[in-house]
Motif scaffolding. Structure first.
Motif, PDB file in Angstrom:
ATOM      1  N   GLN A 235       0.823  -1.207   0.000  1.00  0.00           N
ATOM      2  CA  GLN A 235       0.000   0.000   0.000  1.00  0.00           C
ATOM      3  C   GLN A 235       0.862   1.264   0.000  1.00  0.00           C
ATOM      4  O   GLN A 235       0.578   2.223  -0.733  1.00  0.00           O
ATOM      5  N   GLN A 236       1.910   1.268   0.817  1.00  0.00           N
ATOM      6  CA  GLN A 236       2.763   2.451   0.911  1.00  0.00           C
ATOM      7  C   GLN A 236       3.539   2.688  -0.382  1.00  0.00           C
ATOM      8  O   GLN A 236       3.744   3.823  -0.806  1.00  0.00           O
TER       9      GLN A 236
ATOM     10  N   ALA B 139       3.649  10.222  -4.535  1.00  0.00           N
ATOM     11  CA  ALA B 139       3.528  11.469  -5.307  1.00  0.00           C
ATOM     12  C   ALA B 139       2.102  12.021  -5.330  1.00  0.00           C
ATOM     13  O   ALA B 139       1.714  12.704  -6.268  1.00  0.00           O
ATOM     14  N   GLY B 140       1.327  11.753  -4.275  1.00  0.00           N
ATOM     15  CA  GLY B 140      -0.011  12.331  -4.202  1.00  0.00           C
ATOM     16  C   GLY B 140      -1.021  11.698  -5.143  1.00  0.00           C
ATOM     17  O   GLY B 140      -2.178  12.110  -5.183  1.00  0.00           O
ATOM     18  N   ARG B 141      -0.627  10.725  -5.924  1.00  0.00           N
ATOM     19  CA  ARG B 141      -1.537  10.063  -6.860  1.00  0.00           C
ATOM     20  C   ARG B 141      -1.999   8.738  -6.279  1.00  0.00           C
ATOM     21  O   ARG B 141      -1.213   7.992  -5.718  1.00  0.00           O
ATOM     22  N   LEU B 142      -3.282   8.483  -6.432  1.00  0.00           N
ATOM     23  CA  LEU B 142      -3.834   7.208  -5.983  1.00  0.00           C
ATOM     24  C   LEU B 142      -3.475   6.131  -6.999  1.00  0.00           C
ATOM     25  O   LEU B 142      -3.751   6.268  -8.188  1.00  0.00           O
ATOM     26  N   LEU B 143      -2.852   5.067  -6.506  1.00  0.00           N
ATOM     27  CA  LEU B 143      -2.414   3.982  -7.372  1.00  0.00           C
ATOM     28  C   LEU B 143      -2.915   2.646  -6.825  1.00  0.00           C
ATOM     29  O   LEU B 143      -3.456   2.571  -5.735  1.00  0.00           O
ATOM     30  N   GLY B 144      -2.688   1.602  -7.592  1.00  0.00           N
ATOM     31  CA  GLY B 144      -3.034   0.264  -7.122  1.00  0.00           C
ATOM     32  C   GLY B 144      -4.355  -0.219  -7.674  1.00  0.00           C
ATOM     33  O   GLY B 144      -4.726   0.068  -8.814  1.00  0.00           O
TER      34      GLY B 144
ATOM     35  N   ALA C 233     -17.865   7.629 -10.721  1.00  0.00           N
ATOM     36  CA  ALA C 233     -17.605   8.886 -11.431  1.00  0.00           C
ATOM     37  C   ALA C 233     -16.864   9.875 -10.542  1.00  0.00           C
ATOM     38  O   ALA C 233     -15.921  10.549 -10.989  1.00  0.00           O
ATOM     39  N   ALA C 234     -17.280   9.974  -9.270  1.00  0.00           N
ATOM     40  CA  ALA C 234     -16.609  10.879  -8.327  1.00  0.00           C
ATOM     41  C   ALA C 234     -15.167  10.444  -8.098  1.00  0.00           C
ATOM     42  O   ALA C 234     -14.248  11.272  -8.038  1.00  0.00           O
ATOM     43  N   PHE C 235     -14.955   9.151  -7.995  1.00  0.00           N
ATOM     44  CA  PHE C 235     -13.595   8.642  -7.775  1.00  0.00           C
ATOM     45  C   PHE C 235     -12.704   8.928  -8.979  1.00  0.00           C
ATOM     46  O   PHE C 235     -11.527   9.280  -8.827  1.00  0.00           O
ATOM     47  N   ARG C 236     -13.255   8.796 -10.179  1.00  0.00           N
ATOM     48  CA  ARG C 236     -12.469   9.022 -11.389  1.00  0.00           C
ATOM     49  C   ARG C 236     -12.093  10.493 -11.570  1.00  0.00           C
ATOM     50  O   ARG C 236     -11.194  10.811 -12.351  1.00  0.00           O
ATOM     51  N   ARG C 237     -12.763  11.378 -10.861  1.00  0.00           N
ATOM     52  CA  ARG C 237     -12.400  12.803 -10.927  1.00  0.00           C
ATOM     53  C   ARG C 237     -11.197  13.121 -10.045  1.00  0.00           C
ATOM     54  O   ARG C 237     -10.661  14.233 -10.080  1.00  0.00           O
ATOM     55  N   ARG C 238     -10.778  12.175  -9.238  1.00  0.00           N
ATOM     56  CA  ARG C 238      -9.595  12.360  -8.402  1.00  0.00           C
ATOM     57  C   ARG C 238      -8.325  12.174  -9.245  1.00  0.00           C
ATOM     58  O   ARG C 238      -8.379  11.669 -10.365  1.00  0.00           O
ATOM     59  N   GLU C 239      -7.195  12.544  -8.667  1.00  0.00           N
ATOM     60  CA  GLU C 239      -5.916  12.284  -9.324  1.00  0.00           C
ATOM     61  C   GLU C 239      -5.537  10.834  -9.021  1.00  0.00           C
ATOM     62  O   GLU C 239      -5.044  10.514  -7.939  1.00  0.00           O
ATOM     63  N   GLU C 240      -5.803   9.973  -9.957  1.00  0.00           N
ATOM     64  CA  GLU C 240      -5.627   8.546  -9.672  1.00  0.00           C
ATOM     65  C   GLU C 240      -5.294   7.763 -10.932  1.00  0.00           C
ATOM     66  O   GLU C 240      -5.578   8.197 -12.047  1.00  0.00           O
ATOM     67  N   SER C 241      -4.690   6.622 -10.708  1.00  0.00           N
ATOM     68  CA  SER C 241      -4.473   5.625 -11.749  1.00  0.00           C
ATOM     69  C   SER C 241      -4.737   4.268 -11.090  1.00  0.00           C
ATOM     70  O   SER C 241      -3.814   3.500 -10.811  1.00  0.00           O
ATOM     71  N   VAL C 242      -5.992   4.022 -10.818  1.00  0.00           N
ATOM     72  CA  VAL C 242      -6.400   2.874 -10.016  1.00  0.00           C
ATOM     73  C   VAL C 242      -7.216   1.906 -10.868  1.00  0.00           C
ATOM     74  O   VAL C 242      -8.119   2.314 -11.601  1.00  0.00           O
TER      75      VAL C 242
END
Length: 296
Positions: free
Chosen positions: A87-88, A93-98, A121-130
């Motif tokens: 998880q860590q 870099a502030g981006r949601l990954l995993g 949809a709300a989650f996809r508006r975050r800075e993420e690559s999940v």
């Protein structure tokens, strides 16, 4: 002796922890989805790798040896550290990954699907690559996947008997008693409880372990876990059974289902469940927040 820990060893250690938490080899069969001989064989492999016995089975039941107790603590710590590292290492870099793995009970109301889509949809508006994964399954299977920590969350009705889970309420689903076209009660209004007691009712092996159904007939020659299977029995015209109102509505409109007594309706609480021992990463936390906000 176990000089170096490899991937197969981790699988064996996870199996060992699951067996202990389940209370023995027999009880672990349903959790692991493995036969008792297979579980025994894999435990023997682990003991061979370690060079000492972990447990004993006899008239007194399943019991850990002293070394088995020490290994249990060490194995839990190791598996927890591995998950924390994963998880860590992902949340950089502030981006949601995993990945976020969500289990969902089958045959949901359209309103539930809309709210779940709103959360995505709300989650996809975050800075993420999940990587998001949705898995539809019966409640018993979802519970097993949570116990195996192969899901991060599950949305379903649950027995509430799992002390290892945290539950957060989401919504309630209305259940109603139905019969199908061709049944002796089809089209009748005001059927007495005494007459209903004589009807053959579809029994559900998991859904209401606490006896939540307000009506249970004296006869049951049909059993089904999934909603589609219950519907099939009811449509045969030979059985009565509980179905979600939203699911039965279309069949009612077609004239092939008949609601027997709305006074016997009851609500089934659906919750968001997770395994307490599973480390919650940033991506999992964020998705849970969006999910709870959508259902609020």
């Amino acid at each position: 002796m176990l000089g170096q820990v490899q991937d197969p060893d981790l699988h064996l250690l996870r199996l060992f922890v699951t067996v202990v938490e389940a209370g023995g080899f027999s009880a672990a069969q349903g959790v692991l989805g493995l036969s008792q001989p297979t579980i025994s064989q894999r435990m023997a492999q682990l003991e061979s790798r370690l060079g000492y016995r972990l447990c004993s089975r006899g008239k007194s039941g399943f019991q850990l040896t002293e070394k088995g107790t020490l290994l249990l603590e060490a194995a839990r710590g190791l598996l927890l550290n591995i998950e924390q590292f994963r998880q860590q290492a992902s949340g950089v870099a502030g981006r949601l990954l995993g990945a976020v793995r969500i289990g969902l009970a089958e045959s949901q109301d359209k309103a539930v699907s809309v709210k779940l889509a709103t959360a995505i949809a709300a989650f996809r508006r975050r800075e993420e690559s999940v990587q998001l994964e949705l898995i539809s399954a019966p409640p018993a299977q979802l519970e097993r996947l949570l116990l195996e920590q192969r899901l991060d969350y599950a949305i379903s009705y649950f027995s509430g008997n799992q002390a290892a889970f945290d539950y957060q309420p989401l919504f309630a689903e209305r259940q109603r008693l139905y019969c199908g076209k061709g049944h002796v009660l089809f089209g009748e209004a005001g059927v007495s409880r005494e007459r209903l007691q004589q009807m053959d009712q579809v029994r559900h092996p998991y859904r209401f372990l606490k006896g939540g159904e307000p009506f249970q007939s004296q006869h049951s020659m049909a059993m089904a876990e999934q909603i589609e299977s219950v519907l099939t029995f009811v449509l045969s015209g030979r059985h009565i059974g509980y179905l979600p109102c939203h699911y039965a509505q279309g069949w009612e409109a077609e004239g092939v289902l008949w609601a027997l007594d709305p006074g016997l309706d009851f609500l089934v609480p659906f919750t968001l469940a997770r395994h307490r021992a599973q480390v919650v990463g940033e991506a999992q936390q964020a998705f849970a927040q969006d999910l709870l906000a959508a259902f609020a």
